[in-house]
Design a protein around this motif. Sequence first.
Motif, PDB file in Angstrom:
ATOM      1  N   LEU A 159       0.831  -1.203   0.000  1.00  0.00           N
ATOM      2  CA  LEU A 159       0.000   0.000   0.000  1.00  0.00           C
ATOM      3  C   LEU A 159       0.868   1.255   0.000  1.00  0.00           C
ATOM      4  O   LEU A 159       0.588   2.217  -0.726  1.00  0.00           O
ATOM      5  CB  LEU A 159      -0.937   0.003   1.213  1.00  0.00           C
ATOM      6  N   THR A 160       1.927   1.260   0.815  1.00  0.00           N
ATOM      7  CA  THR A 160       2.816   2.420   0.861  1.00  0.00           C
ATOM      8  C   THR A 160       3.504   2.628  -0.480  1.00  0.00           C
ATOM      9  O   THR A 160       3.605   3.764  -0.969  1.00  0.00           O
ATOM     10  CB  THR A 160       3.880   2.234   1.973  1.00  0.00           C
ATOM     11  N   ALA A 161       3.957   1.540  -1.097  1.00  0.00           N
ATOM     12  CA  ALA A 161       4.593   1.639  -2.415  1.00  0.00           C
ATOM     13  C   ALA A 161       3.612   2.193  -3.445  1.00  0.00           C
ATOM     14  O   ALA A 161       3.980   3.047  -4.276  1.00  0.00           O
ATOM     15  CB  ALA A 161       5.112   0.277  -2.855  1.00  0.00           C
ATOM     16  N   ALA A 162       2.361   1.745  -3.397  1.00  0.00           N
ATOM     17  CA  ALA A 162       1.339   2.241  -4.325  1.00  0.00           C
ATOM     18  C   ALA A 162       1.093   3.732  -4.126  1.00  0.00           C
ATOM     19  O   ALA A 162       0.981   4.494  -5.094  1.00  0.00           O
ATOM     20  CB  ALA A 162       0.039   1.452  -4.145  1.00  0.00           C
ATOM     21  N   LEU A 163       1.027   4.164  -2.869  1.00  0.00           N
ATOM     22  CA  LEU A 163       0.808   5.582  -2.564  1.00  0.00           C
ATOM     23  C   LEU A 163       1.997   6.429  -3.018  1.00  0.00           C
ATOM     24  O   LEU A 163       1.819   7.545  -3.526  1.00  0.00           O
ATOM     25  CB  LEU A 163       0.570   5.766  -1.062  1.00  0.00           C
ATOM     26  N   LEU A 164       3.210   5.900  -2.843  1.00  0.00           N
ATOM     27  CA  LEU A 164       4.403   6.618  -3.287  1.00  0.00           C
ATOM     28  C   LEU A 164       4.421   6.754  -4.809  1.00  0.00           C
ATOM     29  O   LEU A 164       4.758   7.811  -5.350  1.00  0.00           O
ATOM     30  CB  LEU A 164       5.659   5.892  -2.807  1.00  0.00           C
ATOM     31  N   LEU A 165       4.039   5.690  -5.507  1.00  0.00           N
ATOM     32  CA  LEU A 165       3.969   5.750  -6.970  1.00  0.00           C
ATOM     33  C   LEU A 165       2.968   6.797  -7.428  1.00  0.00           C
ATOM     34  O   LEU A 165       3.227   7.547  -8.383  1.00  0.00           O
ATOM     35  CB  LEU A 165       3.585   4.372  -7.524  1.00  0.00           C
ATOM     36  N   ARG A 166       1.834   6.863  -6.751  1.00  0.00           N
ATOM     37  CA  ARG A 166       0.826   7.866  -7.083  1.00  0.00           C
ATOM     38  C   ARG A 166       1.351   9.272  -6.816  1.00  0.00           C
ATOM     39  O   ARG A 166       1.067  10.216  -7.564  1.00  0.00           O
ATOM     40  CB  ARG A 166      -0.439   7.624  -6.262  1.00  0.00           C
ATOM     41  N   GLY A 167       2.090   9.421  -5.698  1.00  0.00           N
ATOM     42  CA  GLY A 167       2.651  10.730  -5.367  1.00  0.00           C
ATOM     43  C   GLY A 167       3.685  11.185  -6.382  1.00  0.00           C
ATOM     44  O   GLY A 167       3.793  12.369  -6.696  1.00  0.00           O
ATOM     45  N   LEU A 168       4.440  10.241  -6.930  1.00  0.00           N
ATOM     46  CA  LEU A 168       5.437  10.569  -7.948  1.00  0.00           C
ATOM     47  C   LEU A 168       4.797  10.876  -9.298  1.00  0.00           C
ATOM     48  O   LEU A 168       5.300  11.686 -10.073  1.00  0.00           O
ATOM     49  CB  LEU A 168       6.425   9.402  -8.101  1.00  0.00           C
ATOM     50  N   GLY A 169       3.654  10.234  -9.585  1.00  0.00           N
ATOM     51  CA  GLY A 169       2.918  10.502 -10.818  1.00  0.00           C
ATOM     52  C   GLY A 169       3.568   9.896 -12.051  1.00  0.00           C
ATOM     53  O   GLY A 169       4.601   9.222 -11.983  1.00  0.00           O
ATOM     54  N   GLY A 170       2.933  10.126 -13.179  1.00  0.00           N
ATOM     55  CA  GLY A 170       3.412   9.556 -14.439  1.00  0.00           C
ATOM     56  C   GLY A 170       2.606   8.325 -14.807  1.00  0.00           C
ATOM     57  O   GLY A 170       2.170   7.573 -13.935  1.00  0.00           O
ATOM     58  N   ASP A 171       2.404   8.110 -16.106  1.00  0.00           N
ATOM     59  CA  ASP A 171       1.548   7.017 -16.574  1.00  0.00           C
ATOM     60  C   ASP A 171       2.028   5.654 -16.103  1.00  0.00           C
ATOM     61  O   ASP A 171       1.233   4.808 -15.673  1.00  0.00           O
ATOM     62  CB  ASP A 171       1.479   7.035 -18.109  1.00  0.00           C
ATOM     63  N   GLU A 172       3.352   5.404 -16.189  1.00  0.00           N
ATOM     64  CA  GLU A 172       3.888   4.105 -15.800  1.00  0.00           C
ATOM     65  C   GLU A 172       3.696   3.852 -14.306  1.00  0.00           C
ATOM     66  O   GLU A 172       3.273   2.766 -13.897  1.00  0.00           O
ATOM     67  CB  GLU A 172       5.373   4.017 -16.159  1.00  0.00           C
ATOM     68  N   ASN A 173       3.995   4.856 -13.483  1.00  0.00           N
ATOM     69  CA  ASN A 173       3.820   4.718 -12.035  1.00  0.00           C
ATOM     70  C   ASN A 173       2.353   4.512 -11.670  1.00  0.00           C
ATOM     71  O   ASN A 173       2.021   3.713 -10.792  1.00  0.00           O
ATOM     72  CB  ASN A 173       4.354   5.951 -11.314  1.00  0.00           C
ATOM     73  N   ASN A 174       1.474   5.242 -12.349  1.00  0.00           N
ATOM     74  CA  ASN A 174       0.041   5.112 -12.068  1.00  0.00           C
ATOM     75  C   ASN A 174      -0.464   3.709 -12.395  1.00  0.00           C
ATOM     76  O   ASN A 174      -1.267   3.131 -11.660  1.00  0.00           O
ATOM     77  CB  ASN A 174      -0.746   6.147 -12.871  1.00  0.00           C
TER      78      ASN A 174
END
Length: 472
Positions: A360-375
């Motif tokens: 969950l934390t990794a998912a939230l961090l990816l969302r915070g960083l943004g970008g299509d691949e991270n999303n």
Amino acid sequence: MHGRVKERTSEEKKAIIYKQQQAKLKAYTQGIDTIFSQRKLNECDENTLLLIAKLLSNNPDIYTLWNIRREILLNGGKQIKQEAVASELYLTEECLRTNPKSYSAWHHRCWVLDNCPEPDWQKEVDLCAKYLKLDERNFHCWDYRQFVVNRAKVSYEDELKFSTEKILQNFSNYSSWHYRSILYKTLSPKSDLFKEELDLVQNAAFTDPNDTSAWFYQRWLLGKCEIPLKVLLAFCNTNMAVVTLTKPTEKPPYFYINNSKTAMNFQPFDENAKCSNIWISSDIPSVINFDQDVVSIAIDNESLINLEYDINNKELKYAEKEPRPLGVSFSEEIRPILLEQLESCRGLLDLEPDSKWTLLTAALLLRGLGGDENNLKSIEMIDKLKEIDYLRKGYYNDLRSQWILNDHLNNVMKNGSLFDNITIDDQSITALYNIEYLLGSRNISVSSKIFYEKLVNKISKIKRTTIQYLGK
């Protein structure tokens, strides 16, 4: 048989317990009546204090008795007598043995020390340390410690040391993590101390990845950037005016016609709400000449924003030219730190691939960083969480819905305007978020039946918007 005690039946035991309870209730009621009577006749004395103490020792949560006790102790003055302090503190200790989490008992202890001539604050600090050895998660005691250390002038460094010791003794001590967040009210991401705190969180996470305390503290530590209050979009026609904001406010927007403030009687979109980020009015002044007058809006005494006339739809409208992308919740200055934290999560997932809090934390961090691949990766992680932590599947569905909806709306803002027709072709969306971004569109098409029904129910009062269901 002779020499053996007769065992009572369950019915006999119930009868005895009931009789004892009734006797206690009678004594308690009589005591309360006596105290109220003496107070009414202004006859409270030492005997009244003794009676109150007896009742509170059994039930320390009767705040009315504490209030009467304080009245007697003050006796018309501004402070209690020093000789009464010891007995009052002893009474609170007795009550806290009965109920260690009694709000009333902890409050009375604060009051006694704040209203006596010579309080011994250091003794109270030591007492807190003693209590927290017995129950390290008693948040009442942590709150009381915050109260006494301020008055005892305990140094910031000493309190950090105390908090660190408690965390190292037990990484699962949520109260200590929370106390630490109070000590670090303003902690710059650029400081060495900030990095040390993140290291402490990582140590806790690697020790027990499934414990929530450190993960919540990490989320607070990384922080959220403050969203500025702005007008997101607005429109006004002969039937209604709608203004949506980037965050809720208690004050409605102001309308101006040719620079003169005009009463519009704006109301929150959700009835009875005290604050809102969507304001609506049906009191449209008949004097407005839509294609000629200069109509403006303002919030919190900010500069006026002019609405432009849309000749095709015969209405005035405005949309923020560079709206903040949805889902970007971290400040830009800590982006490198987010990447470091993400790498730590990935390292932990190599060891514990099914650790739900790490995922969950990794998912939230990816969302915070943004970008299509991270999303896209964040959605994949949420899908995995739905399988691992299936009891919270509803929560993950809602979070997933929010993120997918954010992605659709971000594409709309990137490629056009929030007044354009919007199509959300994703049947997995089950929750409605960010409605303030949808109210500008006249035509919304969706393929999720659940999302369609929620959307229709929510914005039925906006008569200009047509919602189409794409499913069968």
